[in-house]
Design an enzyme around this catalytic site. Sequence first.
Site, PDB file in Angstrom:
ATOM      1  N   ALA A  42      43.620  42.234  45.389  1.00  0.00           N
ATOM      2  CA  ALA A  42      44.915  41.674  45.400  1.00  0.00           C
ATOM      3  C   ALA A  42      45.086  40.565  44.514  1.00  0.00           C
ATOM      4  O   ALA A  42      43.936  40.169  43.803  1.00  0.00           O
ATOM      5  CB  ALA A  42      44.972  40.871  46.870  1.00  0.00           C
ATOM      6  N   CYS A  43      46.405  40.058  44.014  1.00  0.00           N
ATOM      7  CA  CYS A  43      46.381  39.184  43.068  1.00  0.00           C
ATOM      8  C   CYS A  43      45.750  37.886  43.371  1.00  0.00           C
ATOM      9  O   CYS A  43      45.466  37.538  44.545  1.00  0.00           O
ATOM     10  CB  CYS A  43      47.867  38.574  42.912  1.00  0.00           C
ATOM     11  SG  CYS A  43      48.973  40.011  42.127  1.00  0.00           S
ATOM     12  N   PRO A  44      44.995  37.327  42.312  1.00  0.00           N
ATOM     13  CA  PRO A  44      45.087  37.229  40.942  1.00  0.00           C
ATOM     14  C   PRO A  44      44.230  38.202  40.545  1.00  0.00           C
ATOM     15  O   PRO A  44      44.188  38.313  39.131  1.00  0.00           O
ATOM     16  CB  PRO A  44      44.856  35.922  40.477  1.00  0.00           C
ATOM     17  CG  PRO A  44      43.718  35.474  41.443  1.00  0.00           C
ATOM     18  CD  PRO A  44      44.039  36.168  42.760  1.00  0.00           C
TER      19      PRO A  44
END
Lengths: 387, 207
Positions: free
Chosen positions: B18-20
């Site tokens: 997932a981000c980042p």
Amino acid sequence: MNDFTNQQIQAYKPMTPAELASIVMNKQELYILDVRNEEDYSDWRIEGHGITSANLPYFDLLDGVEPALELLPEQGDVLVVCAKEGSSIFVAERLAESGRSSITYLQGGMKAWSEHLEPVHIGKLQDGGDLYQFVRLGKGCLSYMVLSGGEAAVIDSLRMTVVYKQFAFSRGARITHTIDTHLHADHISGGRALAEETGATYYLPSKDADEVVFAYSPLEHRSELRVGSTDLAIQPIYSPGHTIGSTSLIIDGQYLISGDILFVESIGRPDLAGKSGYWAGHLRTTLYDTYAALPKKLIVLPAHFSKYTELGEGGKVAAKLGDLFESNPGLHFTDEDTFRKAVTEQLPPQPNDYERIRQVNMGKETLTQDEQRDMEIGPNRCAIHDN
Amino acid sequence: MTQPSIRANTILDCQGLACPMPIVRTKKAIESLIPGEVIEVQATDRGSLADIQSWAKKTGHHYLGTVEEGGGGMLKHFIRKAASSEEKQDLSYPHTTTADQLQKLQADAITKLVVLDVREPAEYAFEHIPGAVSIPLGELEHRMNQELDSNTAIHVVCRSGNRSDIACQMLSEAGFSKVHNVISGMSGWTGAVEGIRAKEGGRANHE
């Protein structure tokens, strides 16, 4: 490493959407550092009377949070926000490491914020009944629950049906009616699902239901619905314009649930099914004839708001019909031509994915929870002045 | 849905992250690339689509495009590492044509004009002039004699006119006599294009 000798590492904490909602609704002050990309931020962000926000994408902070530290106020609470929460934790952690105190991040990010519903008590109804407004701050959707004699009706229910079930349960009520004022295009309706889950009857205006592929009970003009054992009535008033079936509801002779026809600071747009030219005339008749003839003391309760300035006392979105005929610009287009232009030309962009959302609400497409969530991201954009 | 696979110099697997993390990993991975090389970033986080474009724009790396793989929701982003030499417009090959002139020549030509595209395969895959021959600059030396006719007029394009300038010099030295560098390259091209982006309905890099 010596940096840490005179800089203490601070703790950072999550803030829940409910905590944030309480800050926004009570008009408290908060500094928000939004670390999503610029496009997302300019499209849609957290706003409120006491909210100051700035945008600095997390990918500009990979080499260090100095640009953020320069931007932040020297002290005071800071909430870091991103799409889901991962990037806000990443930034919050580094801000805390650099010695900045009072750092929080939004738990679940904008996704969770977009799904949070905050119940607000609107008023008492006859025989001990109550009317609640559920404010979806993140998207500007408003839904309602009428409680009376152990029964509940939910109006313009959102897909987070568990919220209504828990709320009704906590009031000792059974949900018996779910009603949609129209076929929604900006969000996925929870009306049918909530009815299935609770054994309630789902009502939808039949003129909006041409293409729906499920069974429903038609919401008919002047065919009253009763909630509870008392005389409490929900009176449907046919009020086309936003959609051809749009139906308003007068509750207990006191409140006018206006759907997407009339908002506090604007009026509904007639173009979300590609028939703006055709529906503009209906919209004008509804507002300037049908609504104009209703008692001015009715409290208007819309299905949306677009700006935080529409949030009134305690976060409720409501206004007297008489006052709106004074102040709402959408009720002051004197000639028909000006009105038609205002509601068909220079409209704001349409809500994200609105065509697919309509398909889902007609039962023609089934999606996973994640897909539904992604599809609803962004503002509702149901009013003509949502630019 | 069968997309021909796009050649990249390296592949970075960010699936399930997932981000980042997709951007954090891409930033690190791109450091070890040679300027001009292409990285393929595989990600499942849909947020990476907008973020990687904004990030590339700011850092000067060249975002080429993204393809979506079948039903699994896997996104393949293609980015070309910025080459500092490309920023300098210090062209030395004397025979040049502008992109607009090339477009006009194409329209007027009786026989098909030879357009040689010397960008990386991934750049070509997303967008190129219809009918253009693809030989990346790094492979030109080995392939020119087999694939090109030294007596035909050849118009050489890249992204900005710099790689094509080098290509023109190489071709000229090898005895190709009618070579023209298309200055401003694809960035100045307003004519028709073919490739993945064209198929997607002309979707721009930055929506």
